[in-house]
Design a protein around this motif. Structure first.
Motif, PDB file in Angstrom:
ATOM      1  N   GLU A  34       0.831  -1.207   0.000  1.00 21.00           N
ATOM      2  CA  GLU A  34       0.000   0.000   0.000  1.00 21.00           C
ATOM      3  C   GLU A  34       0.866   1.258   0.000  1.00 21.00           C
ATOM      4  O   GLU A  34       0.591   2.205  -0.731  1.00 21.00           O
ATOM      5  N   LEU A  35       1.899   1.261   0.835  1.00 21.91           N
ATOM      6  CA  LEU A  35       2.600   2.508   1.152  1.00 21.91           C
ATOM      7  C   LEU A  35       3.875   2.749   0.347  1.00 21.91           C
ATOM      8  O   LEU A  35       4.297   3.888   0.193  1.00 21.91           O
ATOM      9  N   ASP A  36       4.495   1.683  -0.101  1.00 24.38           N
ATOM     10  CA  ASP A  36       5.764   1.865  -0.797  1.00 24.38           C
ATOM     11  C   ASP A  36       5.523   1.763  -2.313  1.00 24.38           C
ATOM     12  O   ASP A  36       5.061   0.727  -2.808  1.00 24.38           O
ATOM     13  N   PRO A  37       5.846   2.802  -3.063  1.00 20.17           N
ATOM     14  CA  PRO A  37       5.514   2.805  -4.501  1.00 20.17           C
ATOM     15  C   PRO A  37       6.118   1.631  -5.266  1.00 20.17           C
ATOM     16  O   PRO A  37       5.487   1.117  -6.200  1.00 20.17           O
ATOM     17  N   PRO A  40      -7.968  -4.333   9.019  1.00 24.95           N
ATOM     18  CA  PRO A  40      -7.960  -3.152   8.139  1.00 24.95           C
ATOM     19  C   PRO A  40      -8.366  -1.928   8.959  1.00 24.95           C
ATOM     20  O   PRO A  40      -9.069  -2.064   9.966  1.00 24.95           O
ATOM     21  N   THR A  41      -7.927  -0.777   8.557  1.00 22.46           N
ATOM     22  CA  THR A  41      -8.306   0.445   9.270  1.00 22.46           C
ATOM     23  C   THR A  41      -9.158   1.302   8.325  1.00 22.46           C
ATOM     24  O   THR A  41      -9.076   1.145   7.101  1.00 22.46           O
ATOM     25  N   PRO A  42      -9.971   2.222   8.871  1.00 21.61           N
ATOM     26  CA  PRO A  42     -10.775   3.077   7.991  1.00 21.61           C
ATOM     27  C   PRO A  42      -9.891   3.814   6.995  1.00 21.61           C
ATOM     28  O   PRO A  42     -10.253   3.992   5.831  1.00 21.61           O
ATOM     29  N   ALA A  43      -8.699   4.228   7.440  1.00 23.68           N
ATOM     30  CA  ALA A  43      -7.813   4.974   6.543  1.00 23.68           C
ATOM     31  C   ALA A  43      -7.173   4.063   5.504  1.00 23.68           C
ATOM     32  O   ALA A  43      -6.782   4.522   4.428  1.00 23.68           O
ATOM     33  N   MET A  44      -7.051   2.795   5.830  1.00 21.30           N
ATOM     34  CA  MET A  44      -6.430   1.873   4.876  1.00 21.30           C
ATOM     35  C   MET A  44      -7.188   0.549   4.809  1.00 21.30           C
ATOM     36  O   MET A  44      -6.758  -0.471   5.351  1.00 21.30           O
ATOM     37  N   PRO A  45      -8.357   0.541   4.131  1.00 21.80           N
ATOM     38  CA  PRO A  45      -9.043  -0.741   3.908  1.00 21.80           C
ATOM     39  C   PRO A  45      -8.218  -1.587   2.947  1.00 21.80           C
ATOM     40  O   PRO A  45      -7.343  -1.051   2.267  1.00 21.80           O
ATOM     41  N   PHE A  46      -8.489  -2.879   2.884  1.00 23.55           N
ATOM     42  CA  PHE A  46      -7.732  -3.739   1.971  1.00 23.55           C
ATOM     43  C   PHE A  46      -8.019  -3.334   0.522  1.00 23.55           C
ATOM     44  O   PHE A  46      -9.180  -3.208   0.124  1.00 23.55           O
ATOM     45  N   SER A  47      -6.979  -3.193  -0.268  1.00 22.63           N
ATOM     46  CA  SER A  47      -7.159  -2.781  -1.667  1.00 22.63           C
ATOM     47  C   SER A  47      -7.590  -3.951  -2.532  1.00 22.63           C
ATOM     48  O   SER A  47      -7.074  -5.063  -2.398  1.00 22.63           O
ATOM     49  N   ARG A  48      -8.516  -3.663  -3.435  1.00 23.31           N
ATOM     50  CA  ARG A  48      -8.971  -4.679  -4.395  1.00 23.31           C
ATOM     51  C   ARG A  48      -7.882  -4.921  -5.431  1.00 23.31           C
ATOM     52  O   ARG A  48      -7.176  -3.988  -5.826  1.00 23.31           O
ATOM     53  N   ASN A 102     -13.391 -14.350  -5.917  1.00 27.29           N
ATOM     54  CA  ASN A 102     -14.360 -13.520  -6.636  1.00 27.29           C
ATOM     55  C   ASN A 102     -13.855 -12.090  -6.728  1.00 27.29           C
ATOM     56  O   ASN A 102     -13.791 -11.509  -7.805  1.00 27.29           O
ATOM     57  N   ASP A 103     -13.524 -11.547  -5.574  1.00 29.78           N
ATOM     58  CA  ASP A 103     -13.182 -10.133  -5.499  1.00 29.78           C
ATOM     59  C   ASP A 103     -11.965  -9.992  -4.569  1.00 29.78           C
ATOM     60  O   ASP A 103     -12.088  -9.568  -3.418  1.00 29.78           O
ATOM     61  N   PRO A 104     -10.802 -10.377  -5.075  1.00 32.50           N
ATOM     62  CA  PRO A 104      -9.646 -10.482  -4.183  1.00 32.50           C
ATOM     63  C   PRO A 104      -9.112  -9.143  -3.683  1.00 32.50           C
ATOM     64  O   PRO A 104      -9.112  -8.155  -4.421  1.00 32.50           O
ATOM     65  N   VAL A 105      -8.659  -9.157  -2.436  1.00 32.93           N
ATOM     66  CA  VAL A 105      -7.961  -8.002  -1.854  1.00 32.93           C
ATOM     67  C   VAL A 105      -6.594  -8.483  -1.372  1.00 32.93           C
ATOM     68  O   VAL A 105      -6.374  -9.669  -1.158  1.00 32.93           O
ATOM     69  N   ALA A 106      -5.689  -7.524  -1.212  1.00 33.79           N
ATOM     70  CA  ALA A 106      -4.314  -7.870  -0.818  1.00 33.79           C
ATOM     71  C   ALA A 106      -4.067  -7.414   0.612  1.00 33.79           C
ATOM     72  O   ALA A 106      -4.575  -6.389   1.053  1.00 33.79           O
ATOM     73  N   LEU A 107      -3.269  -8.195   1.329  1.00 35.08           N
ATOM     74  CA  LEU A 107      -2.902  -7.811   2.687  1.00 35.08           C
ATOM     75  C   LEU A 107      -1.580  -8.469   3.078  1.00 35.08           C
ATOM     76  O   LEU A 107      -1.083  -9.349   2.381  1.00 35.08           O
ATOM     77  N   GLN A 108      -1.060  -8.036   4.175  1.00 36.11           N
ATOM     78  CA  GLN A 108       0.117  -8.615   4.836  1.00 36.11           C
ATOM     79  C   GLN A 108       1.311  -8.823   3.898  1.00 36.11           C
ATOM     80  O   GLN A 108       1.807  -9.931   3.735  1.00 36.11           O
ATOM     81  N   SER A 109       1.763  -7.737   3.311  1.00 34.30           N
ATOM     82  CA  SER A 109       2.948  -7.856   2.456  1.00 34.30           C
ATOM     83  C   SER A 109       4.205  -7.773   3.319  1.00 34.30           C
ATOM     84  O   SER A 109       4.236  -7.060   4.324  1.00 34.30           O
ATOM     85  N   MET A 110       5.204  -8.512   2.909  1.00 27.87           N
ATOM     86  CA  MET A 110       6.436  -8.582   3.699  1.00 27.87           C
ATOM     87  C   MET A 110       7.630  -8.798   2.779  1.00 27.87           C
ATOM     88  O   MET A 110       7.501  -9.484   1.764  1.00 27.87           O
ATOM     89  N   VAL A 111       8.769  -8.259   3.189  1.00 27.69           N
ATOM     90  CA  VAL A 111      10.030  -8.759   2.643  1.00 27.69           C
ATOM     91  C   VAL A 111      10.625  -9.620   3.738  1.00 27.69           C
ATOM     92  O   VAL A 111      10.810  -9.157   4.874  1.00 27.69           O
TER      93      VAL A 111
END
Ligand SMILES: O=C(O)CCC(=O)C(=O)O
Length: 301
Positions: A117-120, A279-287, A143-152
């Motif tokens: 979300e945050l790193d371009p 998820p937070t109101p400011a950052m819901p999971f992106s589709r 059906n309508d996938p969202v992304a979460l929990q990204s890590m290096v």
């Protein structure tokens, strides 16, 4: 790559392999060689190294990434990291007086959990990537996938900790997690490659023999069995219910990888309010997709 009819990126063989034919009853992971090109992989690797250089240990709570049942990471720094870019240390990277036992760059186990979300640079590969959207459409897994929990995940030489056997599908009811794991460097059995537990004795390779040793007594002899050793840029898709793990990095080489999870969203799946990551109101999971997939393939075994 020759396109199969109706598919955008994957071949028919890859889709069949991931869907019912093989993965549902057999492997439940799929390696897609060269998913990222050299330039794309380099961009993620370079950015990972920059993030390590930017790490400020002075205001860090020394949160380590621990996964044993008795001692699982769970402080506020970790629990509130779902919408941030935060650093988690290796267990052995801090001595009893709270000092790092090595350079900060070599002390970090992983960075997470909102890189996508945050790193371009990570956002471009995850949410703004037409190939990624095509894979999600071709698989018809969500059906309508969202992304979460990204890590290096860094697996630094000598200290990069083992990840015990686990599966990822704990977010939603029904379980819908699919792991996207991208090798940023070549993986070998020495630097902590992923391994999976296939569903059947018929398909599990025998990797060692219990033998008589030349000096007397017995020991284990390692068999030279080909194992998944992803190259830079390879994408490994990990079904949410397949057991997988990786060993400690005992080699002198790093093994950087970028990973995130894709889950389905309402009304197709309900996110558990007790999940550690919320998820937070400011950052819901992106589709992932602009429009939901019309039909999907059952997640069930
Ligand atoms: O990168 C690793 O070593 C482990 C990754 C993993 O287990 C996961 O992404 O679920």
């Amino acid at each position: 790559m020759v396109m199969s009819k109706g598919l955008e990126y994957l071949t028919r063989g890859q889709v069949d392999q991931y869907q019912a034919k093989l993965l549902a009853c057999y492997r439940r992971y799929l390696r897609i060689p060269g998913f990222l090109g050299n330039d794309e992989t380099d961009a993620l690797l370079t950015r990972s190294k920059q993030l390590l250089d930017e790490f400020n240990i002075d205001d860090h709570p020394l949160t380590k990434f621990t996964t044993s049942d008795k001692n699982h990471v769970g402080d506020d720094y970790f629990l509130n990291s779902g919408d941030k870019i935060r650093y988690f240390l290796e267990e052995d990277a801090v001595d009893s007086s709270g000092k790092l036992t090595r350079d900060k760059q070599r002390a970090v186990n992983k960075i997470g959990h909102a890189l996508h979300e945050l790193d371009p640079v990570f956002r471009k590969v995850t949410l703004e990537n037409e190939k990624m959207k095509s894979v999600a459409r071709d698989l018809r897994f969500h059906n309508d996938p969202v992304a979460l929990q990204s890590m290096v995940i860094f697996k630094q030489p000598q200290i990069g900790g083992a990840v015990p056997e686990h599966n990822d599908s704990y977010y939603t009811s029904p379980p819908t997690a699919l792991g996207f794991w991208i090798a940023l460097e070549k993986c070998t059995h020495l630097n902590g490659a992923l391994s999976f537990l296939p569903g059947s004795h018929l398909t599990t390779p025998i990797t060692k023999r219990f033998v008589r040793t030349t000096g007397g007594g017995t020991g284990f002899e390692h068999l030279d069995v080909p194992e998944p050793t992803p190259e830079r840029g390879d994408l490994v898709l990990i079904h949410g219910s397949v057991l997988h793990k990786s060993e400690r990095n005992t080699s002198a080489r790093t093994r950087y990888a970028y990973t995130f999870h894709m889950i389905d969203s309402p009304p197709y799946a309900t996110y558990d309010e007790k999940n550690w990551l919320q998820p937070t109101p400011a950052m819901p999971f992106s589709r992932i997709l602009d429009a939901p997939n019309k039909t999907t393939v059952s997640m069930a075994a």
